[in-house]
Design a protein around this motif. Structure first.
Motif, mmCIF file in Angstrom:
data_model
loop_
_atom_site.group_PDB
_atom_site.id
_atom_site.type_symbol
_atom_site.label_atom_id
_atom_site.label_comp_id
_atom_site.label_asym_id
_atom_site.label_seq_id
_atom_site.Cartn_x
_atom_site.Cartn_y
_atom_site.Cartn_z
ATOM 1 N N CYS A 8 4.304 6.776 -3.506
ATOM 2 C CA CYS A 8 5.239 6.790 -4.417
ATOM 3 C C CYS A 8 5.417 5.017 -3.806
ATOM 4 O O CYS A 8 5.717 3.971 -4.488
ATOM 5 C CB CYS A 8 5.946 7.342 -4.662
ATOM 6 N N PHE A 9 5.887 5.664 -1.959
ATOM 7 C CA PHE A 9 6.386 4.549 -1.110
ATOM 8 C C PHE A 9 5.591 3.392 -1.241
ATOM 9 O O PHE A 9 5.630 2.054 -0.906
ATOM 10 C CB PHE A 9 6.895 4.840 -0.208
ATOM 11 N N LEU A 10 4.593 3.688 -1.211
ATOM 12 C CA LEU A 10 3.149 2.437 -0.480
ATOM 13 C C LEU A 10 2.654 1.811 -1.638
ATOM 14 O O LEU A 10 2.057 0.591 -1.840
ATOM 15 C CB LEU A 10 1.705 2.894 0.210
ATOM 16 N N LEU A 11 3.211 2.348 -2.970
ATOM 17 C CA LEU A 11 2.298 1.285 -4.051
ATOM 18 C C LEU A 11 3.063 0.194 -3.932
ATOM 19 O O LEU A 11 4.267 0.299 -4.058
ATOM 20 C CB LEU A 11 2.442 2.623 -5.238
ATOM 21 N N PRO A 12 2.370 -1.039 -4.958
ATOM 22 C CA PRO A 12 3.668 -2.826 -4.585
ATOM 23 C C PRO A 12 4.314 -1.893 -5.827
ATOM 24 O O PRO A 12 4.045 -1.238 -6.947
ATOM 25 C CB PRO A 12 2.322 -3.281 -5.287
ATOM 26 N N SER A 13 5.327 -2.831 -5.913
ATOM 27 C CA SER A 13 7.213 -1.716 -6.881
ATOM 28 C C SER A 13 6.526 -3.875 -8.322
ATOM 29 O O SER A 13 6.099 -4.546 -7.570
ATOM 30 C CB SER A 13 7.949 -2.195 -6.606
ATOM 31 N N SER A 14 7.676 -2.946 -9.351
ATOM 32 C CA SER A 14 6.698 -4.209 -9.820
ATOM 33 C C SER A 14 7.955 -5.265 -9.679
ATOM 34 O O SER A 14 8.995 -5.045 -8.851
ATOM 35 C CB SER A 14 8.345 -3.529 -11.235
ATOM 36 N N HIS A 15 7.644 -6.586 -10.117
ATOM 37 C CA HIS A 15 8.605 -7.180 -9.295
ATOM 38 C C HIS A 15 10.581 -7.952 -10.034
ATOM 39 O O HIS A 15 10.942 -8.649 -9.596
ATOM 40 C CB HIS A 15 7.811 -9.101 -10.276
ATOM 41 N N ALA A 16 10.087 -6.903 -10.928
ATOM 42 C CA ALA A 16 11.550 -6.568 -11.536
ATOM 43 C C ALA A 16 12.397 -6.252 -10.316
ATOM 44 O O ALA A 16 14.009 -6.346 -10.334
ATOM 45 C CB ALA A 16 11.868 -5.871 -12.602
ATOM 46 N N ALA A 17 11.689 -5.627 -9.069
ATOM 47 C CA ALA A 17 12.521 -4.960 -8.390
ATOM 48 C C ALA A 17 13.410 -6.538 -6.915
ATOM 49 O O ALA A 17 14.000 -6.389 -6.596
ATOM 50 C CB ALA A 17 12.251 -3.729 -7.586
ATOM 51 N N ASP A 18 12.271 -7.037 -7.170
ATOM 52 C CA ASP A 18 12.517 -7.939 -6.362
ATOM 53 C C ASP A 18 13.155 -8.913 -7.014
ATOM 54 O O ASP A 18 13.568 -9.844 -6.081
ATOM 55 C CB ASP A 18 11.051 -8.596 -5.822
ATOM 56 N N PHE A 19 13.270 -9.335 -8.220
ATOM 57 C CA PHE A 19 13.882 -10.584 -7.928
ATOM 58 C C PHE A 19 13.421 -10.679 -10.331
ATOM 59 O O PHE A 19 12.937 -9.944 -10.686
ATOM 60 C CB PHE A 19 13.031 -12.436 -8.006
#
Length: 205
Positions: A8-19
C-alpha cells in the motif's frame, strides 16, 4: 499482513495528494478553487509565461501588475504560493494597498524602486531598492512601491498564498459610491478634495 501494508505504501498515490490544480470553471472561495479532475490536468497547468511580458503602464498610476495567481496559474492552487510582475514607468506608483491573505516578497530586477510598509503601530519602514535587492511586506499591512528613478523599473513579487487578495486604499475610498459626506468624516478631507478624488478615480456619491 505486513507485505500487504508495504504494498500500500509503495503503490503510487493519486495526484490529489500531491496537488490541486484549480478548476477555473468553479468559484474562488477562501480555501481556494476546487480541484480539476485528474484526466483534465496537463503540464500547461504548471507553467506560466506572463512574467516575461512587459506590462502596460499607460494608465493613471503609470504602473502594471501581471499576476500569476491561481486564477491565471491554476497549478499554484492549494500550494500556498504565487507570484506577479510589477512594471513601473517613470513616475509610476502602486498606491498604498494591502493583501489580506498573504505576505509579499519583492525582488527588484530593473531600475530603482522606493518601497515600504506601515505597521499596525503606525511605524513606517521604507527603503530605496536597486536591482537585486529585496524587501518583504508582512501580511495585511499597508504598503507601496514607487519608481525611484527616471527610467522604467521592474520587480518580481512572490506571495504566501495562491490568491493573496488586494485592496488599494485610495480606490476603496474614492472609486465607489460611498457618500462624500461619509468619506469626509472618515478621512478628515474637505468636500472639494473628496469630490475631486472621486472624479479622478471614478467614484460617485
Amino acid at each position: 499482513m505486513l507485505p500487504i501494508l508495504l504494498l500500500c505504501f509503495l503503490l503510487p498515490s493519486s495526484h490529489a495528494a500531491d496537488f490541486c490544480v484549480a478548476d477555473l470553471m468553479g468559484s474562488l472561495t477562501p480555501s481556494g478553487y476546487q480541484c480539476k479532475v485528474e484526466s483534465a490536468v496537463t503540464t500547461d497547468d504548471f507553467v506560466f509565461t506572463g512574467l516575461g511580458v512587459v506590462g502596460n503602464t499607460s494608465n493613471i498610476i503609470k504602473a502594471a501588475v501581471t499576476p500569476a495567481f491561481a486564477a491565471q496559474f491554476p497549478g499554484v492552487n492549494g500550494l500556498g504560493i504565487s507570484a506577479a510582475r510589477l512594471d513601473l514607468a517613470a513616475g509610476g506608483v502602486i498606491p498604498l494597498h494591502t493583501h489580506p491573505a498573504a505576505s509579499e516578497l519583492l525582488v527588484v530586477t530593473k531600475g530603482i524602486i522606493v518601497a515600504g510598509f506601515i505597521s499596525s503601530a503606525n511605524t513606517v519602514y521604507y527603503m530605496t531598492l536597486h536591482k537585486g535587492e529585496t524587501m518583504v511586506f508582512p501580511q495585511g499591512l499597508l504598503h507601496f512601491q514607487v519608481n525611484g528613478g527616471g527610467t522604467p523599473a521592474v520587480a518580481i513579487v512572490s506571495f504566501s498564498s495562491p490568491s493573496p487578495g488586494l485592496q488599494i486604499t485610495s480606490f476603496a475610498l474614492f472609486a465607489n459610491n460611498l457618500p462624500s459626506a461619509l468619506v469626509e468624516k472618515v478621512t478628515f478631507l474637505d468636500d472639494a478634495e473628496v469630490k475631486k478624488l472621486k472624479k479622478v478615480l471614478g467614484g460617485t456619491g
